[in-house]
Design a protein around this motif. Structure first.
Motif, PDB file in Angstrom:
ATOM      1  N   GLY A   1       0.797  -1.216   0.000  1.00  0.00           N
ATOM      2  CA  GLY A   1       0.000   0.000   0.000  1.00  0.00           C
ATOM      3  C   GLY A   1       0.828   1.264   0.000  1.00  0.00           C
ATOM      4  O   GLY A   1       1.939   1.295  -0.518  1.00  0.00           O
ATOM      5  N   SER A   2       0.279   2.304   0.610  1.00  0.00           N
ATOM      6  CA  SER A   2       0.983   3.587   0.693  1.00  0.00           C
ATOM      7  C   SER A   2       0.994   4.046   2.139  1.00  0.00           C
ATOM      8  O   SER A   2       0.089   3.738   2.913  1.00  0.00           O
ATOM      9  N   TRP A   3       2.013   4.765   2.502  1.00  0.00           N
ATOM     10  CA  TRP A   3       2.188   5.238   3.870  1.00  0.00           C
ATOM     11  C   TRP A   3       2.763   6.634   3.790  1.00  0.00           C
ATOM     12  O   TRP A   3       3.956   6.811   3.633  1.00  0.00           O
ATOM     13  N   GLY A   4       1.918   7.629   3.891  1.00  0.00           N
ATOM     14  CA  GLY A   4       2.346   9.002   3.678  1.00  0.00           C
ATOM     15  C   GLY A   4       2.843   9.711   4.917  1.00  0.00           C
ATOM     16  O   GLY A   4       2.888  10.932   4.938  1.00  0.00           O
ATOM     17  N   ALA A   5       3.192   8.990   5.953  1.00  0.00           N
ATOM     18  CA  ALA A   5       3.587   9.626   7.207  1.00  0.00           C
ATOM     19  C   ALA A   5       5.095   9.781   7.308  1.00  0.00           C
ATOM     20  O   ALA A   5       5.850   8.943   6.828  1.00  0.00           O
ATOM     21  N   THR A   6       5.522  10.863   7.968  1.00  0.00           N
ATOM     22  CA  THR A   6       6.944  11.026   8.268  1.00  0.00           C
ATOM     23  C   THR A   6       7.286  10.371   9.593  1.00  0.00           C
ATOM     24  O   THR A   6       8.446  10.061   9.850  1.00  0.00           O
ATOM     25  N   ARG A   7       6.271  10.156  10.448  1.00  0.00           N
ATOM     26  CA  ARG A   7       6.503   9.521  11.748  1.00  0.00           C
ATOM     27  C   ARG A   7       5.337   8.573  12.039  1.00  0.00           C
ATOM     28  O   ARG A   7       4.185   8.912  11.821  1.00  0.00           O
ATOM     29  N   THR A   8       5.669   7.404  12.545  1.00  0.00           N
ATOM     30  CA  THR A   8       4.660   6.446  12.983  1.00  0.00           C
ATOM     31  C   THR A   8       4.907   6.152  14.460  1.00  0.00           C
ATOM     32  O   THR A   8       6.047   5.931  14.865  1.00  0.00           O
ATOM     33  N   VAL A   9       3.837   6.167  15.234  1.00  0.00           N
ATOM     34  CA  VAL A   9       3.940   5.986  16.681  1.00  0.00           C
ATOM     35  C   VAL A   9       3.007   4.861  17.109  1.00  0.00           C
ATOM     36  O   VAL A   9       1.864   4.777  16.638  1.00  0.00           O
ATOM     37  N   LEU A  10       3.493   4.005  18.016  1.00  0.00           N
ATOM     38  CA  LEU A  10       2.693   2.940  18.607  1.00  0.00           C
ATOM     39  C   LEU A  10       2.807   3.059  20.117  1.00  0.00           C
ATOM     40  O   LEU A  10       3.922   3.004  20.660  1.00  0.00           O
ATOM     41  N   ILE A  11       1.678   3.264  20.780  1.00  0.00           N
ATOM     42  CA  ILE A  11       1.678   3.383  22.230  1.00  0.00           C
ATOM     43  C   ILE A  11       0.636   2.436  22.828  1.00  0.00           C
ATOM     44  O   ILE A  11      -0.297   2.005  22.146  1.00  0.00           O
TER      45      ILE A  11
END
Length: 104
Positions: A47-57
């Motif tokens: 797919g596509s992932w247009g984020a500059t940062r990914t966070v998992l909390i």
């Protein structure tokens, strides 16, 4: 049951966003949150992932996650994030260990 929050963040103004970062952990830790991952170099598998940062909390429960997100403290701080980035943020319910069948 644990609840996870996944955020895809497109940061547009790093200087303004740093004000959000500076105050984040002090508020986050008050609500029993646990930082699991912060990544600005994710590997795209599909797919596509247009984020500059990914966070998992992680939070112990959905109640804890909502208490943090909707708190006056966090919402005041989040104004810096809203002004400097766009995001997709979702909650994901954890699974019971040992008793769940393979859902995939």
């Amino acid at each position: 049951m644990a609840t996870y929050i996944v955020a895809q963040i497109q940061i547009d103004d790093r200087e303004q966003y740093s004000k959000y970062e500076d105050g984040f952990m002090a508020i986050f830790e008050k609500f029993k949150g646990k930082m699991l991952a912060v990544d600005e170099s994710t590997q795209l598998l599909e797919g596509s992932w247009g984020a500059t940062r990914t966070v998992l909390i992680e939070f112990p429960s959905k109640i804890d996650a909502n208490a943090w997100y909707y708190s006056k403290e966090y919402q005041a701080l989040a104004q810096y994030r809203f002004a400097s980035s766009s995001a997709n943020v979702v909650t994901i319910h954890g699974m019971e260990s040992d008793n769940d069948s393979n859902p995939v």
